[in-house]
Design an enzyme around this catalytic site. Structure first.
Site, PDB file in Angstrom:
ATOM      1  CG  ASP A 102      -0.357   0.098   2.544  1.00  0.00           C
ATOM      2  OD1 ASP A 102       0.840  -0.253   2.673  1.00  0.00           O
ATOM      3  OD2 ASP A 102      -1.052   0.500   3.487  1.00  0.00           O
ATOM      4  CE1 TYR A 116       7.592   3.546   1.157  1.00  0.00           C
ATOM      5  CE2 TYR A 116       7.307   4.708  -0.929  1.00  0.00           C
ATOM      6  CZ  TYR A 116       7.953   3.742  -0.160  1.00  0.00           C
ATOM      7  OH  TYR A 116       8.940   2.991  -0.714  1.00  0.00           O
ATOM      8  CG  HIS A 161       9.033  -6.849   0.926  1.00  0.00           C
ATOM      9  ND1 HIS A 161       9.567  -5.661   1.399  1.00  0.00           N
ATOM     10  CD2 HIS A 161       7.901  -6.523   0.261  1.00  0.00           C
ATOM     11  CE1 HIS A 161       8.782  -4.662   1.033  1.00  0.00           C
ATOM     12  NE2 HIS A 161       7.763  -5.154   0.348  1.00  0.00           N
ATOM     13  CG  PHE A 186       8.630  -0.616  -3.851  1.00  0.00           C
ATOM     14  CD1 PHE A 186       9.072  -0.996  -2.584  1.00  0.00           C
ATOM     15  CD2 PHE A 186       7.935  -1.543  -4.613  1.00  0.00           C
ATOM     16  CE1 PHE A 186       8.834  -2.273  -2.098  1.00  0.00           C
ATOM     17  CE2 PHE A 186       7.681  -2.825  -4.125  1.00  0.00           C
ATOM     18  CZ  PHE A 186       8.133  -3.196  -2.873  1.00  0.00           C
TER      19      PHE A 186
END
Length: 222
Positions: free
Chosen positions: A65, A67, A188, A78
């Site tokens: 989701d 920031y 991740h 990202f």
């Protein structure tokens, strides 16, 4: 409904707009933005779909989701706005890219728009979030929409590379046709995962370009 997207993505939006879940989702999102501070700005909710023509799609990167800090999110997973400190996960992404391509230069900006312009869909599973509350819109049905997008891409394109980082993203990849597309999976890039050895050395960025080159497609300038 009007969406600020590239016209070539309109078919998937037209299809989903007719469904009850999507109409409810739009209403809930509107109410969230009216009653709370949410990110990204409303005009950038669908920014990932406004960067390039669908026929030029080459890579899909799936995030969780946006920031949730002020001024950070720009609708691309990202990615952060110019002038915002580069978040830890993105630092690890840049570090891996540098290793793969023997680079010394480290980017000073975390804005990934240059990737998006080359046909990289930077897609969060949830496209909105409340300020300072990670995953706060998880209960909204964004996941239904983003899974429909992934399925649409799988069916209506070929030779797309899907980068699934972490178990959350990997679960979203169940409906991808792996005979038509390349799916690359790893841990991740977050510090927790990366520092335990599940991220660095995955060689994904070089593998993407090798695959694109093999299919006579322009490679990505990471």
């Amino acid at each position: 409904m009007h969406f600020d997207i590239h016209p070539s993505w309109q078919p998937i939006f037209d299809c989903e707009s007719e469904k009850k879940y999507f109409q409810e989702l739009q209403l809930q999102v509107t109410q969230e933005y009216q009653n709370h501070t949410c990110y990204p700005p409303q005009t950038l909710i669908y920014n990932a779909f406004n960067q390039f023509d669908f026929k030029d799609l080459k890579v899909v990167i799936i995030g969780q989701d946006p920031y949730h800090g002020e001024g950070e999110a720009n609708g691309l997973c990202f990615s952060v706005n110019e002038g915002v400190a580069i978040p830890p996960s993105l630092k690890n992404i840049f570090t891996e890219i540098n290793k793969e391509f023997d680079r010394i230069f480290f980017p000073t900006s975390g804005n990934l728009e240059s990737w998006a312009k080359q046909g990289v869909l930077l897609l969060n599973a949830s496209l909105t979030v409340r300020k300072d509350q990670a995953n706060s819109h998880k209960h909204l049905k964004w996941n239904v929409f983003t899974e429909a997008v992934i399925e649409y891409i799988s069916e209506n394109s070929e030779h797309v590379v899907f980068l699934l980082w972490g178990s959350f993203a990997q679960k979203k990849g169940k409906k991808i046709n792996r005979d038509k597309h390349l799916v690359l999976e790893s841990g991740h890039p977050s510090p927790l995962s990366a520092n335990r050895g599940f991220w660095f050395g995955n060689n994904h960025f070089r593998l993407v370009n090798d695959y694109l080159d093999k299919h006579s497609l322009a490679t990505i300038e990471w």
